[in-house]
Write a protein that holds these residues in place. Structure first.
Motif, PDB file in Angstrom:
ATOM      1  N   ASN A   7       0.840  -1.266  -0.166  1.00 37.47           N
ATOM      2  CA  ASN A   7       0.077   0.104   0.010  1.00 37.47           C
ATOM      3  C   ASN A   7       0.898   1.182  -0.135  1.00 37.47           C
ATOM      4  O   ASN A   7       0.549   2.302   0.461  1.00 37.47           O
ATOM      5  N   LEU A   8       1.960   1.250  -0.701  1.00 37.50           N
ATOM      6  CA  LEU A   8       2.639   2.397  -0.888  1.00 37.50           C
ATOM      7  C   LEU A   8       2.394   3.341  -1.814  1.00 37.50           C
ATOM      8  O   LEU A   8       1.702   2.958  -2.897  1.00 37.50           O
ATOM      9  N   ALA A   9       2.332   4.589  -1.652  1.00 36.75           N
ATOM     10  CA  ALA A   9       2.375   5.739  -2.621  1.00 36.75           C
ATOM     11  C   ALA A   9       2.896   5.542  -3.789  1.00 36.75           C
ATOM     12  O   ALA A   9       4.183   5.223  -3.603  1.00 36.75           O
ATOM     13  N   ARG A  10       2.410   5.788  -4.963  1.00 38.63           N
ATOM     14  CA  ARG A  10       3.433   5.805  -6.141  1.00 38.63           C
ATOM     15  C   ARG A  10       4.370   6.789  -6.104  1.00 38.63           C
ATOM     16  O   ARG A  10       5.431   6.323  -7.040  1.00 38.63           O
ATOM     17  N   THR A  11       4.338   7.581  -5.259  1.00 38.44           N
ATOM     18  CA  THR A  11       5.428   8.476  -5.135  1.00 38.44           C
ATOM     19  C   THR A  11       6.775   8.505  -4.429  1.00 38.44           C
ATOM     20  O   THR A  11       7.802   8.806  -4.149  1.00 38.44           O
ATOM     21  N   HIS A  15      14.503   4.747  -1.833  1.00 37.57           N
ATOM     22  CA  HIS A  15      15.502   5.442  -0.930  1.00 37.57           C
ATOM     23  C   HIS A  15      14.541   5.788   0.255  1.00 37.57           C
ATOM     24  O   HIS A  15      14.932   5.737   1.278  1.00 37.57           O
ATOM     25  N   ASP A  16      13.354   6.330   0.053  1.00 33.80           N
ATOM     26  CA  ASP A  16      12.425   6.608   1.282  1.00 33.80           C
ATOM     27  C   ASP A  16      12.156   5.618   2.031  1.00 33.80           C
ATOM     28  O   ASP A  16      12.171   5.607   3.286  1.00 33.80           O
ATOM     29  N   ILE A  17      11.955   4.373   1.493  1.00 29.90           N
ATOM     30  CA  ILE A  17      11.517   3.107   2.186  1.00 29.90           C
ATOM     31  C   ILE A  17      13.001   2.736   3.187  1.00 29.90           C
ATOM     32  O   ILE A  17      12.867   2.207   4.029  1.00 29.90           O
ATOM     33  N   GLN A  40       6.731   2.942 -13.381  1.00 22.60           N
ATOM     34  CA  GLN A  40       6.108   3.257 -11.961  1.00 22.60           C
ATOM     35  C   GLN A  40       6.008   2.323 -11.030  1.00 22.60           C
ATOM     36  O   GLN A  40       6.153   1.178 -11.434  1.00 22.60           O
ATOM     37  N   SER A  41       6.045   2.621  -9.818  1.00 18.89           N
ATOM     38  CA  SER A  41       5.885   1.761  -8.574  1.00 18.89           C
ATOM     39  C   SER A  41       4.403   1.123  -8.650  1.00 18.89           C
ATOM     40  O   SER A  41       3.469   1.624  -9.130  1.00 18.89           O
ATOM     41  N   LYS A  42       4.630  -0.206  -8.152  1.00 20.73           N
ATOM     42  CA  LYS A  42       3.448  -1.110  -8.238  1.00 20.73           C
ATOM     43  C   LYS A  42       2.712  -0.974  -6.825  1.00 20.73           C
ATOM     44  O   LYS A  42       1.680  -1.468  -6.682  1.00 20.73           O
ATOM     45  N   GLY A  43       3.545  -0.102  -6.093  1.00 22.15           N
ATOM     46  CA  GLY A  43       2.821   0.008  -4.674  1.00 22.15           C
ATOM     47  C   GLY A  43       3.350  -0.880  -3.628  1.00 22.15           C
ATOM     48  O   GLY A  43       2.787  -0.705  -2.610  1.00 22.15           O
ATOM     49  N   PHE A  44       4.465  -1.813  -3.839  1.00 25.15           N
ATOM     50  CA  PHE A  44       4.905  -2.439  -2.805  1.00 25.15           C
ATOM     51  C   PHE A  44       6.163  -2.859  -2.951  1.00 25.15           C
ATOM     52  O   PHE A  44       6.944  -2.553  -4.140  1.00 25.15           O
ATOM     53  N   VAL A  67       2.677   7.083   5.311  1.00 24.91           N
ATOM     54  CA  VAL A  67       3.753   7.597   4.538  1.00 24.91           C
ATOM     55  C   VAL A  67       3.196   8.016   3.461  1.00 24.91           C
ATOM     56  O   VAL A  67       2.646   7.312   2.340  1.00 24.91           O
ATOM     57  N   ASP A  68       3.609   9.334   3.105  1.00 21.57           N
ATOM     58  CA  ASP A  68       3.237   9.923   1.781  1.00 21.57           C
ATOM     59  C   ASP A  68       1.515   9.965   1.572  1.00 21.57           C
ATOM     60  O   ASP A  68       1.204   9.575   0.459  1.00 21.57           O
ATOM     61  N   LYS A  69       1.015  10.170   2.594  1.00 15.49           N
ATOM     62  CA  LYS A  69      -0.606   9.916   2.686  1.00 15.49           C
ATOM     63  C   LYS A  69      -1.129   8.572   2.501  1.00 15.49           C
ATOM     64  O   LYS A  69      -2.218   8.652   1.917  1.00 15.49           O
TER      65      LYS A  69
END
Length: 79
Positions: A7-11, A15-17, A40-44, A67-69
């Motif tokens: 459930n990660l934001a696509r943005t 590095h953030d993780i 693009q990120s797949k969200g995981f 994290v990032d909303k």
């Protein structure tokens, strides 16, 4: 231990993780899963932490945090 972060934001970047999990212990590997066509990120992502106690602390501390909303979910990855 290998952890699954969902459930990660696509943005959110790899590095953030890594930075987020490094606050709870040593991170040996961080892999944000990307779509092959769009890049693009797949969200995981998968995060590897060699110390079991640190990994469990990270799961407890970060699961259901914003994290990032996006409210992320962190658990032990299936082997």
């Amino acid at each position: 231990m290998k952890l699954l972060v969902r459930n990660l934001a696509r943005t959110t970047s790899e590095h953030d993780i890594r930075t987020l999990f490094s606050a709870h212990g040593k991170v040996t590997n961080c892999n944000l899963v990307l779509d092959k066509e769009t890049g693009q990120s797949k969200g995981f992502a998968f995060v590897e932490m060699p110390d079991e106690a640190e990994a469990k602390t990270a799961i407890t501390a970060l699961n259901q945090t914003s994290v990032d909303k996006s409210k992320i979910r962190v658990k032990l990855a299936d082997a």
